[in-house]
Design an enzyme around this catalytic site. Structure first.
Site, short mmCIF file in Angstrom:
data_model
loop_
_atom_site.label_atom_id
_atom_site.label_comp_id
_atom_site.label_asym_id
_atom_site.label_seq_id
_atom_site.Cartn_x
_atom_site.Cartn_y
_atom_site.Cartn_z
N ARG A 54 -86.70 41.17 73.06
CA ARG A 54 -86.14 41.46 71.73
C ARG A 54 -86.21 42.96 71.43
O ARG A 54 -85.51 43.47 70.58
CB ARG A 54 -86.84 40.64 70.63
CG ARG A 54 -86.29 40.91 69.24
CD ARG A 54 -86.49 39.76 68.25
NE ARG A 54 -87.80 39.15 68.32
CZ ARG A 54 -88.92 39.68 67.82
NH1 ARG A 54 -88.89 40.85 67.21
NH2 ARG A 54 -90.07 39.05 67.95
N TYR A 107 -62.99 46.49 58.34
CA TYR A 107 -63.06 45.20 59.03
C TYR A 107 -63.58 44.15 58.05
O TYR A 107 -64.49 44.41 57.27
CB TYR A 107 -63.99 45.34 60.24
CG TYR A 107 -64.22 44.05 60.96
CD1 TYR A 107 -63.20 43.44 61.67
CD2 TYR A 107 -65.47 43.43 60.93
CE1 TYR A 107 -63.41 42.25 62.32
CE2 TYR A 107 -65.69 42.23 61.59
CZ TYR A 107 -64.66 41.65 62.28
OH TYR A 107 -64.87 40.46 62.92
N ASP A 179 -67.08 53.24 62.00
CA ASP A 179 -66.78 52.20 62.98
C ASP A 179 -65.69 52.80 63.89
O ASP A 179 -64.56 53.01 63.46
CB ASP A 179 -66.28 50.95 62.25
CG ASP A 179 -66.00 49.78 63.19
OD1 ASP A 179 -65.60 50.03 64.34
OD2 ASP A 179 -66.16 48.63 62.75
N LYS A 204 -64.57 44.72 71.98
CA LYS A 204 -63.18 45.13 72.11
C LYS A 204 -63.02 46.00 73.37
O LYS A 204 -63.15 45.49 74.46
CB LYS A 204 -62.74 45.83 70.82
CG LYS A 204 -63.20 45.10 69.53
CD LYS A 204 -62.58 43.72 69.35
CE LYS A 204 -63.24 42.84 68.29
NZ LYS A 204 -63.48 43.40 66.99
C1 LIG Z 1 -64.22 42.97 65.75
C2 LIG Z 1 -64.61 44.09 64.88
C3 LIG Z 1 -65.90 44.21 64.35
C4 LIG Z 1 -66.95 43.14 64.54
O1 LIG Z 1 -67.37 43.08 65.85
P1 LIG Z 1 -67.92 41.73 66.52
O2 LIG Z 1 -68.25 42.19 67.89
O3 LIG Z 1 -66.81 40.74 66.45
O4 LIG Z 1 -69.09 41.29 65.73
C5 LIG Z 1 -66.22 45.34 63.63
N1 LIG Z 1 -65.30 46.31 63.41
C6 LIG Z 1 -64.05 46.22 63.88
C7 LIG Z 1 -63.09 47.32 63.60
C8 LIG Z 1 -63.64 45.11 64.62
O5 LIG Z 1 -62.39 45.01 65.06
#
Ligand SMILES: *Cc1c(COP(=O)(O)O)cnc(C)c1O
Length: 386
Positions: A54, A107, A179, A204
């Site tokens: 963890r 998001y 982000d 992604k």
């Molecule tokens: C998908 C996404 C997230 C969340 O990520 P997860 O890996 O699905 O938890 C956050 N920000 C953006 C811009 C996203 O496309």
């Protein structure tokens, strides 16, 4: 930046692992120490030393080092999802009575965290159209501790001037966070523009193969240590060793994948911008995007996530999307495969279009690694049904 060195070699410590070219998966929950004195030392230095998975796990540590190098930050932490990374970074920064300013249209689950969950714990958030940095400045209060950016933001891909916003936040002692999932670390370097904390949905582009969900926080060593001893250890949303290994494998090809995607996306944009059934294209590299100067300043290339507004009704959208053969109808994005997601798929949409912040006939596309000529032919035959 020597990209292939980072992606292929940095942090691998092959000399310790029998020269293994692909790193070991440390599928272990805990790590024995040779003596009580060593255990005392391991507990004191848990941030950097394997004690319990963890905390620090050697496979995840390789991934952390690469991500920090890619973002140009001192350190990085990895999580079991992008949402966990966003939540951990935010919760490290704010407490009861504090205020956050966030871009509008982040998001969806970031909006849920800041607009719904944290207000229950006494944290307030304002969502502002941040295309003009002055609107961020106007929203700041004496209690503002954090500015949350997403450039470009979700679904409509508007950008924020990162250097200008960092410059107005820092003198006030306000932390800035972005982000950076859309651009990937190769397409945009927020830390070099003064942004303090860079978060990713590694699900992604970083992992890139639609087989692992993961997230990252890239920041100073001090910030990462604060995250580690706070939400990281207490909430426990860790990346498993096996998923860290999958993410490392995906990361090997990040550079070639992003090159291919940038090239294909430019060609797809060319088709869409000229198409009579497409009313508008939402992408920072679209010719009529109102923030061209910012695109050239901040983004190195076109990433493959874009939206179009179709010149039809919702039935027409459905006909077009159902006719696509090479785009899977799915959420998420950034994998090897091309995807399509129509805003009309959201529940309870019909009759409530006016309540939604995006056009009713908006369709989001994620351009994958297929032959771009195949994608273009597929889009042409489907758009003919609008
Ligand atoms: C998908 C996404 C997230 C969340 O990520 P997860 O890996 O699905 O938890 C956050 N920000 C953006 C811009 C996203 O496309």
């Amino acid at each position: 930046m020597d990209l292939s060195h980072i992606l292929f070699h940095l942090g691998e410590e092959r000399e310790r692992y029998a020269g293994a070219v692909a790193p070991p998966i440390f599928q272990a929950s805990n790590f024995a120490q040779p003596s009580v004195a060593a255990m005392r030392e391991a507990i004191a230095r848990e941030y950097a030393h394997p004690l319990y998975t963890r905390g620090a796990n050697p496979t995840a540590t390789i991934l952390r080092r690469k991500l920090a190098a890619l973002e140009g930050t001192e350190d990085a932490l990895v999580f079991g999802s992008g949402a966990a990374a966003v939540a951990a970074a935010v919760m490290t920064t704010v407490g009861q009575g504090d205020h956050i300013v966030c871009v509008d249209k982040p998001y969806s689950w970031t909006r849920q965290l800041l607009g719904d969950l944290l207000p229950r714990f006494g944290v307030a958030c304002d969502f502002v159209d941040a295309c003009d940095p002055a609107s961020i400045a106007a929203a700041l209060r004496s209690t503002t501790r954090l500015v949350v950016l997403e450039s470009p933001n979700s679904m409509t891909f508007e950008q924020q001037d990162l250097a200008a916003i960092a410059a107005l936040a820092h003198p006030r002692g306000i932390l800035t966070m972005i982000d950076n999932s859309w651009a990937s670390p190769l397409g945009q370097s927020p830390a070099l523009l003064g942004i303090d904390v860079v978060v990713h949905s590694g699900t992604k582009y970083l992992a890139g193969h639609s087989d692992v969900v993961f997230g990252a926080v890239c920041a100073s060593r001090a910030f990462c240590e604060a995250v580690f001893s706070g939400p990281y250890m207490t909430l426990g949303a860790i990346l498993s060793p096996h998923d860290a290994w999958l993410a490392l494998r995906g990361l090997r090809t990040l550079e070639v994948r992003m090159q291919r995607i940038a090239d294909s996306t430019r060609r797809v944009l060319g088709l869409l911008e000229a198409h009579p059934k497409v009313r508008r294209v939402f992408h920072p590299h679209a010719n009529d995007h109102p923030q061209q100067a910012l695109t050239h300043r901040q983004l190195r290339f076109a990433s493959g996530l874009l939206s179009i507004e179709l010149d039809t009704d919702i039935d027409g959208v459905e006909r077009v999307v159902d006719a696509l053969e090479r785009f899977l109808i799915a959420v998420s994005w950034g994998g090897y495969e091309s995807l399509v997601f129509p805003a009309a798929a959201w529940r309870d949409w019909r009759g409530r279009e006016h309540e939604c912040p995006v056009p009713a006939t908006l369709v989001r596309l994620s351009i994958g690694l297929e032959d771009p000529a195949v994608l273009i032919a597929d889009l042409e035959q489907a758009l003919a049904r609008a």
